[in-house]
Design a protein around this motif. Structure first.
Motif, PDB file in Angstrom:
ATOM      1  N   GLY A   8     -13.823   9.651 -24.625  1.00 39.62           N
ATOM      2  CA  GLY A   8     -14.148   8.686 -23.571  1.00 39.62           C
ATOM      3  C   GLY A   8     -15.287   9.176 -22.689  1.00 39.62           C
ATOM      4  O   GLY A   8     -16.309   9.661 -23.164  1.00 39.62           O
ATOM      5  N   TRP A   9     -15.075   9.071 -21.377  1.00 44.42           N
ATOM      6  CA  TRP A   9     -16.118   9.400 -20.416  1.00 44.42           C
ATOM      7  C   TRP A   9     -16.558  10.853 -20.579  1.00 44.42           C
ATOM      8  O   TRP A   9     -15.726  11.746 -20.673  1.00 44.42           O
ATOM      9  CB  TRP A   9     -15.585   9.161 -19.001  1.00 44.42           C
ATOM     10  N   ARG A  10     -17.841  11.080 -20.627  1.00 37.36           N
ATOM     11  CA  ARG A  10     -18.468  12.394 -20.814  1.00 37.36           C
ATOM     12  C   ARG A  10     -18.196  12.995 -22.193  1.00 37.36           C
ATOM     13  O   ARG A  10     -18.453  14.165 -22.423  1.00 37.36           O
ATOM     14  CB  ARG A  10     -18.024  13.390 -19.732  1.00 37.36           C
ATOM     15  N   GLY A  11     -17.656  12.219 -23.100  1.00 36.44           N
ATOM     16  CA  GLY A  11     -17.349  12.710 -24.432  1.00 36.44           C
ATOM     17  C   GLY A  11     -18.589  13.104 -25.210  1.00 36.44           C
ATOM     18  O   GLY A  11     -18.602  14.121 -25.912  1.00 36.44           O
ATOM     19  N   VAL A  31     -17.056   9.889 -33.605  1.00 40.02           N
ATOM     20  CA  VAL A  31     -15.626   9.600 -33.477  1.00 40.02           C
ATOM     21  C   VAL A  31     -14.998  10.502 -32.418  1.00 40.02           C
ATOM     22  O   VAL A  31     -14.217  10.041 -31.578  1.00 40.02           O
ATOM     23  CB  VAL A  31     -14.913   9.765 -34.841  1.00 40.02           C
ATOM     24  N   GLU A  32     -15.338  11.785 -32.450  1.00 40.10           N
ATOM     25  CA  GLU A  32     -14.788  12.721 -31.459  1.00 40.10           C
ATOM     26  C   GLU A  32     -15.210  12.331 -30.043  1.00 40.10           C
ATOM     27  O   GLU A  32     -14.411  12.368 -29.120  1.00 40.10           O
ATOM     28  CB  GLU A  32     -15.250  14.147 -31.766  1.00 40.10           C
TER      29      GLU A  32
END
Length: 87
Positions: free
Chosen positions: A41-44, A35-36
């Motif tokens: 998003g990108w590179r998460g 979830v985090e």
């Protein structure tokens, strides 16, 4: 260690939050990290993996589990458009 500290700063994590994360069981950790990473998003995935010290594959597995739970919860919804059958 420096990379972990940098990632924790980007995620606004404190030592207390990291301690709470470590008290979760394996499945809860996996889903929480997924979830985090999705929120970032990108590179998460890379950031969360470095900050929490878990493998990226674990986060991807959590994302898959979340997607399957969403699909399975939608299966039970059925809209009836016709008349009800009389026995």
């Amino acid at each position: 260690m420096l990379l972990k500290r940098i990632c924790m700063q980007k995620l606004n994590l404190s030592a207390i939050e990291l301690r709470h994360f470590q008290q979760l069981d394996e499945r809860q950790r996996r889903l929480f990290a997924a979830v985090e990473a999705t929120k970032l998003g990108w590179r998460g995935v890379a950031l969360v993996a470095a900050a929490y010290g878990i493998n990226r594959k674990t986060i991807y597995k959590g994302k898959t589990e979340l997607a399957q739970e969403t699909l399975s919860s939608q299966k039970g919804i059925r809209i009836s458009w016709g008349k009800k059958k009389v026995p």
